[in-house]
Design a protein around this motif. Structure first.
Motif, PDB file in Angstrom:
ATOM      1  N   MET A 273       6.660  -5.328   6.204  1.00  0.00           N
ATOM      2  CA  MET A 273       7.526  -4.167   6.409  1.00  0.00           C
ATOM      3  C   MET A 273       6.716  -2.961   6.878  1.00  0.00           C
ATOM      4  O   MET A 273       7.183  -2.174   7.715  1.00  0.00           O
ATOM      5  CB  MET A 273       8.270  -3.839   5.113  1.00  0.00           C
ATOM      6  CG  MET A 273       9.369  -2.815   5.279  1.00  0.00           C
ATOM      7  SD  MET A 273      10.320  -2.569   3.767  1.00  0.00           S
ATOM      8  CE  MET A 273      11.179  -4.144   3.666  1.00  0.00           C
ATOM      9  N   VAL A 274       5.512  -2.815   6.351  1.00  0.00           N
ATOM     10  CA  VAL A 274       4.646  -1.730   6.811  1.00  0.00           C
ATOM     11  C   VAL A 274       4.399  -1.857   8.305  1.00  0.00           C
ATOM     12  O   VAL A 274       4.508  -0.887   9.064  1.00  0.00           O
ATOM     13  CB  VAL A 274       3.309  -1.723   6.038  1.00  0.00           C
ATOM     14  CG1 VAL A 274       2.306  -0.787   6.709  1.00  0.00           C
ATOM     15  CG2 VAL A 274       3.529  -1.292   4.591  1.00  0.00           C
ATOM     16  N   ARG A 275       4.071  -3.061   8.753  1.00  0.00           N
ATOM     17  CA  ARG A 275       3.817  -3.269  10.182  1.00  0.00           C
ATOM     18  C   ARG A 275       5.056  -2.950  11.014  1.00  0.00           C
ATOM     19  O   ARG A 275       4.972  -2.322  12.079  1.00  0.00           O
ATOM     20  CB  ARG A 275       3.367  -4.715  10.422  1.00  0.00           C
ATOM     21  CG  ARG A 275       1.979  -5.033   9.881  1.00  0.00           C
ATOM     22  CD  ARG A 275       1.480  -6.359  10.437  1.00  0.00           C
ATOM     23  NE  ARG A 275       2.328  -7.477  10.035  1.00  0.00           N
ATOM     24  CZ  ARG A 275       2.160  -8.186   8.928  1.00  0.00           C
ATOM     25  NH1 ARG A 275       1.164  -7.883   8.088  1.00  0.00           N
ATOM     26  NH2 ARG A 275       2.955  -9.207   8.632  1.00  0.00           N
ATOM     27  N   ALA A 276       6.223  -3.377  10.512  1.00  0.00           N
ATOM     28  CA  ALA A 276       7.466  -3.151  11.261  1.00  0.00           C
ATOM     29  C   ALA A 276       7.804  -1.663  11.345  1.00  0.00           C
ATOM     30  O   ALA A 276       8.225  -1.164  12.394  1.00  0.00           O
ATOM     31  CB  ALA A 276       8.602  -3.924  10.607  1.00  0.00           C
ATOM     32  N   LEU A 277       7.630  -0.933  10.242  1.00  0.00           N
ATOM     33  CA  LEU A 277       7.920   0.497  10.253  1.00  0.00           C
ATOM     34  C   LEU A 277       6.945   1.253  11.153  1.00  0.00           C
ATOM     35  O   LEU A 277       7.332   2.181  11.868  1.00  0.00           O
ATOM     36  CB  LEU A 277       7.858   1.056   8.823  1.00  0.00           C
ATOM     37  CG  LEU A 277       8.996   0.639   7.895  1.00  0.00           C
ATOM     38  CD1 LEU A 277       8.693   1.039   6.457  1.00  0.00           C
ATOM     39  CD2 LEU A 277      10.312   1.273   8.341  1.00  0.00           C
ATOM     40  N   ARG A 278       5.688   0.861  11.115  1.00  0.00           N
ATOM     41  CA  ARG A 278       4.690   1.530  11.946  1.00  0.00           C
ATOM     42  C   ARG A 278       4.960   1.279  13.433  1.00  0.00           C
ATOM     43  O   ARG A 278       4.718   2.133  14.274  1.00  0.00           O
ATOM     44  CB  ARG A 278       3.290   1.045  11.562  1.00  0.00           C
ATOM     45  CG  ARG A 278       2.881   1.388  10.135  1.00  0.00           C
ATOM     46  CD  ARG A 278       2.491   2.846   9.994  1.00  0.00           C
ATOM     47  NE  ARG A 278       1.244   3.097  10.658  1.00  0.00           N
ATOM     48  CZ  ARG A 278       1.073   3.909  11.697  1.00  0.00           C
ATOM     49  NH1 ARG A 278       2.114   4.576  12.202  1.00  0.00           N
ATOM     50  NH2 ARG A 278      -0.111   4.085  12.248  1.00  0.00           N
ATOM     51  N   GLU A 279       5.486   0.105  13.738  1.00  0.00           N
ATOM     52  CA  GLU A 279       5.801  -0.206  15.132  1.00  0.00           C
ATOM     53  C   GLU A 279       7.055   0.523  15.596  1.00  0.00           C
ATOM     54  O   GLU A 279       7.088   1.101  16.685  1.00  0.00           O
ATOM     55  CB  GLU A 279       5.984  -1.714  15.289  1.00  0.00           C
ATOM     56  CG  GLU A 279       6.299  -2.139  16.715  1.00  0.00           C
ATOM     57  CD  GLU A 279       6.437  -3.642  16.867  1.00  0.00           C
ATOM     58  OE1 GLU A 279       6.936  -4.089  17.918  1.00  0.00           O
ATOM     59  OE2 GLU A 279       6.065  -4.376  15.928  1.00  0.00           O
ATOM     60  N   ARG A 280       8.091   0.522  14.744  1.00  0.00           N
ATOM     61  CA  ARG A 280       9.357   1.138  15.129  1.00  0.00           C
ATOM     62  C   ARG A 280       9.246   2.664  15.182  1.00  0.00           C
ATOM     63  O   ARG A 280       9.811   3.309  16.076  1.00  0.00           O
ATOM     64  CB  ARG A 280      10.447   0.729  14.135  1.00  0.00           C
ATOM     65  CG  ARG A 280      11.825   1.378  14.374  1.00  0.00           C
ATOM     66  CD  ARG A 280      12.449   0.932  15.683  1.00  0.00           C
ATOM     67  NE  ARG A 280      12.656  -0.500  15.730  1.00  0.00           N
ATOM     68  CZ  ARG A 280      13.739  -1.122  15.231  1.00  0.00           C
ATOM     69  NH1 ARG A 280      14.701  -0.420  14.660  1.00  0.00           N
ATOM     70  NH2 ARG A 280      13.839  -2.428  15.323  1.00  0.00           N
ATOM     71  N   PHE A 281       8.539   3.252  14.221  1.00  0.00           N
ATOM     72  CA  PHE A 281       8.428   4.713  14.132  1.00  0.00           C
ATOM     73  C   PHE A 281       6.958   5.100  14.297  1.00  0.00           C
ATOM     74  O   PHE A 281       6.327   5.627  13.370  1.00  0.00           O
ATOM     75  CB  PHE A 281       8.993   5.203  12.802  1.00  0.00           C
ATOM     76  CG  PHE A 281      10.402   4.736  12.538  1.00  0.00           C
ATOM     77  CD1 PHE A 281      11.475   5.315  13.184  1.00  0.00           C
ATOM     78  CD2 PHE A 281      10.639   3.699  11.648  1.00  0.00           C
ATOM     79  CE1 PHE A 281      12.771   4.883  12.952  1.00  0.00           C
ATOM     80  CE2 PHE A 281      11.931   3.252  11.401  1.00  0.00           C
ATOM     81  CZ  PHE A 281      13.012   3.838  12.057  1.00  0.00           C
TER      82      PHE A 281
END
Length: 500
Positions: A273-281
């Motif tokens: 989830m950290v990776r996904a949030l960092r990519e999206r935002f």
């Protein structure tokens, strides 16, 4: 770090510039000057009711202006605010009203209609409009006085009321403002329930910084996306289930780029989830935080360290002293699991009218802790790494014991989620004659044949004693009133499914 003097929370409107927006909603903006005036009039209306000092005033409301102002108005009137989560049902509301001894309930006519005879205690007045009266100015009073009773979600039984002083709330707001680096230019989208300590602090910390709060009751993730765009939101606080929904939503690039700050508590972020949030935002700072209502917030992880340490909960927030303690009360060594103990001025005053449970959770700090005094013994197992960061291991009452091995559910959950076949997962230990407990995973799949894929991957990635015995697949995991995944409900669901 020096601890600043605390004040009563009704002084918060004086911290912003009079002409700046303090609250922005569908009806427009309320400046800090207008916020001060509205609080003064509402406090006057409460005073006119002739209530005794320290009487409890409950609110059962969505995020209306009344719900946002009542914490300050009740404090100014010398009363204690009891916010009730608007998603709770009548039986839960009745328990909180009775347990708190509330003498006033401010709510809506439709909610009153949902109550049954006896739900509102005798002597509790019900108001369906905000009280108004002669304005009451802020005055210097004792910051250690009780200001609010926040009821926990009740995942371990009936909700218990955590007693918070003005100092607890004030210093918590100042602490968050400092480490999040909030400013008067920030607009904070308040999507979390205001009855939740993390949700209520959205108001207080923003106003300490002189910024604007945008309260939002949302039905879908799309509502959040639209609010970020419409109100030019810079800051969004969430819990893991909300991030899951927001990551599945469509975000126009320019809307996602508006967000400068994301903050998480109420459950650990997984590395995926950290990776996904960092990519999206990509333009937003991501703050991982750990807290408990009994001490508000304990730790935070600096955004610049989260990519390399997505499993960490960080270090102590300003004004908090946090330690890892062995069962015998001594300090744990580096990388040695122990109980997280929180001392300092953010520690609450105990549980309302519950000396027995207060004595279990609130106990003197170990003599070697600098703060001394009463501490919160969290019941959470953590470890302090050689890098100075704390990492969550698990709750004592959630740890699984399989064939003599003590296993953290978090470790199993992260392994299940790591391959991308699963959107959400909770691991629980169910009684098993052969192993003591059998690991059972309740999950929501993202792909067909998710179980076969996950089992094959975990056979490669985990030792045999950490392999889940059972998988239960559902469309939506149960959540409690604060939006967190409800482990008690998940355990009951898992038991029924496995026994079927």
């Amino acid at each position: 770090m020096d601890i600043p003097p605390a004040r009563t929370i009704d002084h918060l409107p004086s911290l912003g510039r009079a002409q700046d927006a303090a609250l922005i909603d569908r009806d427009g903006a309320l400046t800090f000057a207008e916020l001060e005036s509205a609080v003064a009039l509402m406090a006057g209306g409460l005073r006119a009711l002739g209530l005794e000092p320290g009487a409890r005033v409950a609110t059962w409301l969505p995020k209306t202006r009344t719900a946002c102002l009542m914490p300050l108005a009740a404090a100014r009137a010398g009363l204690v605010h009891v916010p009730v989560n608007p998603s709770l049902k009548r039986a839960q509301v009745a328990h909180i009203l009775s347990d708190s001894g509330a003498v006033v309930l401010v709510t809506q006519a439709a909610r009153v209609a949902a109550l049954e005879p006896g739900d509102v205690p005798e002597g509790c007045r019900v108001l369906t409009e905000a009280p108004q009266g002669d304005p009451v100015a802020a005055a210097e009073r004792n910051p250690t006085a009780l200001a609010a009773i926040l009821y926990t979600s009740g995942s371990t039984g009936r909700p218990k009321g955590v007693m918070l002083s003005h100092a607890n709330l004030w210093l918590g707001a100042v602490s968050v403002t400092q480490y999040l680096k909030l400013t008067r230019d920030d607009r904070v989208l308040a999507v979390l329930p205001l009855s939740f300590d993390y949700g209520q602090n959205q108001l207080f910390s923003t106003w300490v910084a002189g910024g604007a709060v945008v309260p939002l009751d949302y039905l879908t993730a799309r509502d959040v996306v639209k609010a970020v765009e419409r109100f030019e939101v810079t800051t969004l606080a969430g819990v893991p289930p909300l991030w899951t929904q927001l990551l599945e939503a469509a975000w126009p690039a320019e809307t996602a780029a508006r967000l400068q700050r994301l903050t998480n508590s109420g459950g650990a972020l997984t590395p995926r989830m950290v990776r996904a949030l960092r990519e999206r935002f990509a333009g937003a700072d991501l703050y991982a935080m750990y807290g408990l209502t009994e001490a508000f917030r304990s730790t935070y992880l600096l955004p610049e360290r989260i990519d390399a340490n997505p499993d960490a909960i960080g270090a102590a927030i300003p004004f908090a002293e946090v330690a890892v303690v062995r069962a015998d009360g001594s300090r744990a060594e580096k990388d040695e699991p122990g109980e997280l103990v929180h001392a300092g001025p953010l520690v609450a005053q105990g549980y309302w009218r519950d000396a027995e449970r207060t004595a279990v959770r609130f106990r003197p700090a170990p003599g070697w802790m600098e703060s001394g005094g009463m501490a919160v013994w969290s019941g959470d197992t953590v470890a302090l790494g050689s890098d100075g960061l704390l990492r969550f291991v698990g709750r004592d009452d959630e740890m699984m014991k399989v064939a003599g091995n003590r296993i953290s559910p978090t470790e199993v959950e992260e392994a299940v989620l790591a391959g991308g076949e699963v959107a959400e997962a909770i691991a629980v230990g169910l009684p098993d004659e052969r192993q003591g407990q059998a690991i059972t995973v309740v999950a929501r799949a993202l792909v067909e044949d998710a179980e076969a894929a996950v089992r094959a991957r975990l056979r490669r990635d985990l030792p045999s004693f950490q392999q889940p015995s059972h998988y239960v697949w559902i469309d939506a995991l149960p959540r409690n009133a604060n939006g967190k995944l409800d482990r008690v409900a998940v355990r009951a669901l898992a038991q029924r499914a496995v026994q079927a």
